[in-house]
Design an enzyme around this catalytic site. Structure first.
Site, PDB file in Angstrom:
ATOM      1  N   ARG A  30      36.474  43.880  37.667  1.00 16.36           N
ATOM      2  CA  ARG A  30      37.081  42.686  37.069  1.00 16.36           C
ATOM      3  C   ARG A  30      37.395  42.931  35.592  1.00 16.36           C
ATOM      4  NH1 ARG A  30      37.299  39.066  40.984  1.00 16.36           N
ATOM      5  NH2 ARG A  30      35.660  39.217  42.563  1.00 16.36           N
ATOM      6  N   ASP A  31      38.574  42.478  35.176  1.00 13.68           N
ATOM      7  CA  ASP A  31      38.989  42.603  33.770  1.00 13.68           C
ATOM      8  C   ASP A  31      38.046  41.782  32.889  1.00 13.68           C
ATOM      9  OD1 ASP A  31      41.943  43.428  32.316  1.00 13.68           O
ATOM     10  OD2 ASP A  31      40.587  42.096  31.221  1.00 13.68           O
ATOM     11  N   ILE A  32      37.673  42.338  31.761  1.00 13.11           N
ATOM     12  CA  ILE A  32      36.731  41.661  30.857  1.00 13.11           C
ATOM     13  C   ILE A  32      37.347  40.406  30.231  1.00 13.11           C
ATOM     14  CG2 ILE A  32      37.253  42.913  28.714  1.00 13.11           C
ATOM     15  CD1 ILE A  32      34.178  43.327  28.437  1.00 13.11           C
ATOM     16  N   ASN A  88      50.995  48.483  32.927  1.00 15.26           N
ATOM     17  CA  ASN A  88      51.570  48.621  31.590  1.00 15.26           C
ATOM     18  C   ASN A  88      51.530  50.094  31.197  1.00 15.26           C
ATOM     19  OD1 ASN A  88      51.914  45.815  31.299  1.00 15.26           O
ATOM     20  ND2 ASN A  88      49.792  45.567  30.646  1.00 15.26           N
ATOM     21  N   VAL A  97      44.626  50.562  27.080  1.00 14.60           N
ATOM     22  CA  VAL A  97      43.628  51.539  27.534  1.00 14.60           C
ATOM     23  C   VAL A  97      44.395  52.659  28.226  1.00 14.60           C
ATOM     24  CG1 VAL A  97      41.622  51.968  28.995  1.00 14.60           C
ATOM     25  CG2 VAL A  97      41.836  49.767  27.801  1.00 14.60           C
ATOM     26  N   HIS A 101      45.935  52.361  35.031  1.00  7.89           N
ATOM     27  CA  HIS A 101      45.330  51.256  35.774  1.00  7.89           C
ATOM     28  C   HIS A 101      46.412  50.313  36.265  1.00  7.89           C
ATOM     29  CE1 HIS A 101      45.407  50.283  31.475  1.00  7.89           C
ATOM     30  NE2 HIS A 101      45.645  49.029  31.825  1.00  7.89           N
ATOM     31  N   HIS A 103      46.874  46.329  37.227  1.00  3.81           N
ATOM     32  CA  HIS A 103      46.312  44.969  37.170  1.00  3.81           C
ATOM     33  C   HIS A 103      46.676  44.243  38.465  1.00  3.81           C
ATOM     34  CE1 HIS A 103      45.779  44.717  32.614  1.00  3.81           C
ATOM     35  NE2 HIS A 103      46.643  45.720  32.694  1.00  3.81           N
TER      36      HIS A 103
HETATM   37  P1  5GP Z   1      46.390  47.252  29.322  1.00  2.00           P
HETATM   38  O1  5GP Z   1      46.591  46.394  28.115  1.00  2.00           O
HETATM   39  O2  5GP Z   1      46.097  48.680  28.929  1.00  2.00           O
HETATM   40  O3  5GP Z   1      47.421  47.142  30.390  1.00  2.00           O
HETATM   41  O4  5GP Z   1      45.085  46.678  30.028  1.00  2.00           O
HETATM   42  C1  5GP Z   1      43.805  46.993  29.638  1.00  2.00           C
HETATM   43  C2  5GP Z   1      42.917  45.929  30.213  1.00  2.00           C
HETATM   44  O5  5GP Z   1      41.591  46.399  30.177  1.00  2.00           O
HETATM   45  C3  5GP Z   1      42.945  44.604  29.421  1.00  2.00           C
HETATM   46  O6  5GP Z   1      43.345  43.544  30.283  1.00  2.00           O
HETATM   47  C4  5GP Z   1      41.515  44.465  28.930  1.00  2.00           C
HETATM   48  O7  5GP Z   1      41.074  43.126  28.950  1.00  2.00           O
HETATM   49  C5  5GP Z   1      40.734  45.339  29.874  1.00  2.00           C
HETATM   50  N1  5GP Z   1      39.550  45.953  29.311  1.00  2.00           N
HETATM   51  C6  5GP Z   1      39.473  46.612  28.120  1.00  2.00           C
HETATM   52  N2  5GP Z   1      38.219  47.073  27.922  1.00  2.00           N
HETATM   53  C7  5GP Z   1      37.504  46.700  29.025  1.00  2.00           C
HETATM   54  C8  5GP Z   1      36.144  46.885  29.396  1.00  2.00           C
HETATM   55  O8  5GP Z   1      35.329  47.490  28.687  1.00  2.00           O
HETATM   56  N3  5GP Z   1      35.762  46.361  30.592  1.00  2.00           N
HETATM   57  C9  5GP Z   1      36.625  45.688  31.409  1.00  2.00           C
HETATM   58  N4  5GP Z   1      36.117  45.209  32.548  1.00  2.00           N
HETATM   59  N5  5GP Z   1      37.920  45.486  31.077  1.00  2.00           N
HETATM   60  C10 5GP Z   1      38.353  45.999  29.909  1.00  2.00           C
END
Ligand code: 5GP
Ligand code: ZN
Length: 115
Positions: A30-32, A88, A97, A101, A103
């Site tokens: 799950r996303d944080i 993304n 990140v 990944h 979503h």
């Molecule tokens: P991006 O912006 O790279 O597409 O998505 C990165 C996602 O990773 C974001 O939605 C962010 O909330 C999530 N995220 C970042 N750090 C962590 C973490 O330590 N744990 C979890 N569960 N999600 C994370």
């Protein structure tokens, strides 16, 4: 594994996350900071930076990620209503990140248009 990568740490269980599915290829958690009632990230266990790093050999892996996303959407009860899958990519794509990944976001009506 990249030691500074938070998603590598989640895959190896060095960092905590609510893992909802894992197998030899992928981990889903799950996303944080969820942006919808269901917000799950599905990542390859092996560190890959983004979609731009993919090679032909990674095609089964990416197919598997989408199959897992579909199964999780069913389990979460969001499949009938519909959902969104996003990867993304790079800075302009909003990637924060740099471990590939996908979503899986659902449980509410998504905003449109994108971008
Ligand atoms: P991006 O912006 O790279 O597409 O998505 C990165 C996602 O990773 C974001 O939605 C962010 O909330 C999530 N995220 C970042 N750090 C962590 C973490 O330590 N744990 C979890 N569960 N999600 C994370
Ligand atoms: Zn990583």
């Amino acid at each position: 594994m990249i030691t500074s990568c938070i998603f590598c740490k989640i895959v190896s269980k060095e960092a905590n996350a609510t893992i909802v599915y894992s197998d030899e290829q992928v981990t889903a958690f799950r996303d944080i900071h969820p942006v919808a009632p269901t917000h799950i990230l599905i990542v390859p266990n092996r560190h890959l930076e983004s979609v731009s790093s993919l090679e032909v050999e990674d095609e089964p892996l990416m197919g598997h990620i989408f199959t897992v996303a579909g199964k999780l959407a069913n389990e979460e009860g969001i499949a009938q209503g519909g959902y969104r899958i996003i990867s993304n990519t790079g800075v302009n794509g909003g990637q924060t990140v740099f471990h590939l990944h996908v979503h899986l976001i659902g449980g509410q009506r998504m905003k449109y248009p994108m971008g």
